[in-house]
Design a protein around this motif. Structure first.
Motif: not given
Length: 399
Positions: A9-12, A69-73, A98-105, A147-149
């Motif tokens: 959701p955050d584009g990563t 937690a924010k990692n795209a994997n 709160g910070e992890i929630a910003k990733s949208g996952k 470029g997404a890598l």
């Protein structure tokens, strides 16, 4: 160039799709570990004890938890704890959840004080983790550009082949990723000493250049404060046995893995880069600590570029999974190491030496392999249930 990844959701974009279970505070680690054993498709990170650590180390631990937690994997996250708020300010509900929630996952929380204690938390935690794992499984791979890598590299057991064939081929790969709009990271502050003036010239931002030079000076001073010169500790014995003689010689080969592109910033351990491009992470050389820091900073695939000092004899060393949520691609630029360990390693650039293959051609081969791993192929390390004991790079004393 394209690969099949998981767009978050955050584009990563990730290359694996795990549900991560973590404790906010070491006191709930047993609960997190148990839930991971009970629920398929999950990974667990057990943090070091935050009690008695100074503010800088506590911030590092918190940054590592949030970054992983924010990692795209990671497709979904379950945070467990003794209670919603408590302990040091770095581990408040807002600072972590709160910070992890910003990733949208998809994510959820579980606190033992609000559900009746440990035994009740196990049952509720199973239900929450199973639901999250199902939600994560609904994400499908889709075609994305190179470029997404987001990748990172460490070199180890260096010898002459590291600077001749192994690291330059990784550098060529990184140049390609950065040129396509991707992100790449390298590190090991100990192993730029003697070549730091070369690296420093590649920082366009004077403030970031100064941060880098200050990091190098700090490591040298920390060594002197113990009564030793860093050059009597590094190169390590394996490097010396493999033919390296000085730290400067080792550093000149090591920095080749960064390629040739401008370095956008000098980031802290486990710090997520603010943009795309090439970054330097101020960190120690330990593989388990460094690969963990890379993962927390967003790397979805790590490279361990191994020299000829890995095998002092003909013994085979099975690869370990050193990445938790981020797989590790083992490669070597040493024809001898590849001959001994090709069943345990993923790629060889030793052909630059043995067959005079151009570095750019070897880099193209490495890129093709990276795209296969990014699209779902397992690395050799991932095929074994052998996990390296990951550690966080903490610099302060236990108080």
């Amino acid at each position: 160039m394209k690969f099949l990844g998981y767009v978050r959701p955050d584009g990563t974009t990730g290359i694996r799709n795990y549900t991560l279970i973590m404790a906010n505070g070491r006191g709930a680690a047993n609960l997190a570990v148990l839930l991971t054993k009970l629920v398929s498709g999950t990974k667990v990170f057990v943090q070091p004890n935050e009690n008695g650590r100074d503010a800088d180390d506590r911030a590092t631990i918190a940054r590592t938890i949030v970054g992983l937690a924010k990692n795209a994997n990671v497709g979904a996250v379950l945070i467990v704890g003794n209670k919603k708020n408590g302990g040091y300010p770095e581990f408040t509900h807002e600072a972590i959840v709160g910070e992890i929630a910003k990733s949208g996952k998809p994510m959820d929380t579980l606190f033992m004080d609000s559900c009746g204690g440990f035994q009740q938390a196990v049952g509720l935690g199973m239900r929450k983790a199973r639901l999250l794992a199902q939600q994560a499984s609904e994400c499908s791979r889709q075609e994305v550009n190179l470029g997404a890598l987001h990748m990172a590299v460490k070199c180890g057991y260096s010898d002459a082949t590291s600077g001749m064939s192994g690291n330059p081929v990784v550098g060529n790969l990184f140049d390609r990723i950065v040129d396509d709009g991707g992100t790449a990271m390298f590190a090991e502050t100990t192993e730029v000493i003697g070549a730091e003036h070369i690296v420093a010239k590649r920082f366009p931002d004077p403030a970031e250049r100064l941060k880098f030079l200050n990091a190098v000076a700090r490591v040298e001073e920390e060594a002197r404060s113990t009564g030793e010169d860093i050059r009597t500790i590094n190169p390590i014995p394996a490097n010396i046995q493999a033919g390296l003689t000085t730290l400067e010689e080792k550093s000149l080969g090591a920095i080749a893995k960064s390629g040739t592109k401008p370095i956008q910033g000098c980031i802290r351990y486990a710090e997520i880069p603010k943009g795309k491009g090439l970054y330097y992470m101020d960190s120690w050389m330990s593989s388990s600590a460094l690969f963990l820091g890379f993962a927390a900073a967003g790397s979805v695939l790590n490279i361990f570029q191994v020299g000829g000092g890995w095998f002092p004899n003909d013994a085979m060393m099975p690869t370990a999974n050193t990445g938790l949520i981020t797989p590790t691609l083992y490669m070597t630029g040493s024809p001898r190491t590849w001959e001994k360990a090709h069943q345990e390693m993923d790629f060889s650039s030793g052909t630059v030496i043995s067959e005079r293959e151009p570095i750019a051609q070897a880099g193209e081969r490495l890129l093709a392999e990276v795209l296969r791993f990014a699209s779902g192929r397992l690395t050799k390390g991932e095929t074994m249930n052998v996990d390296d004991n990951l550690e966080v790079y903490l610099r302060g004393p236990g108080l």
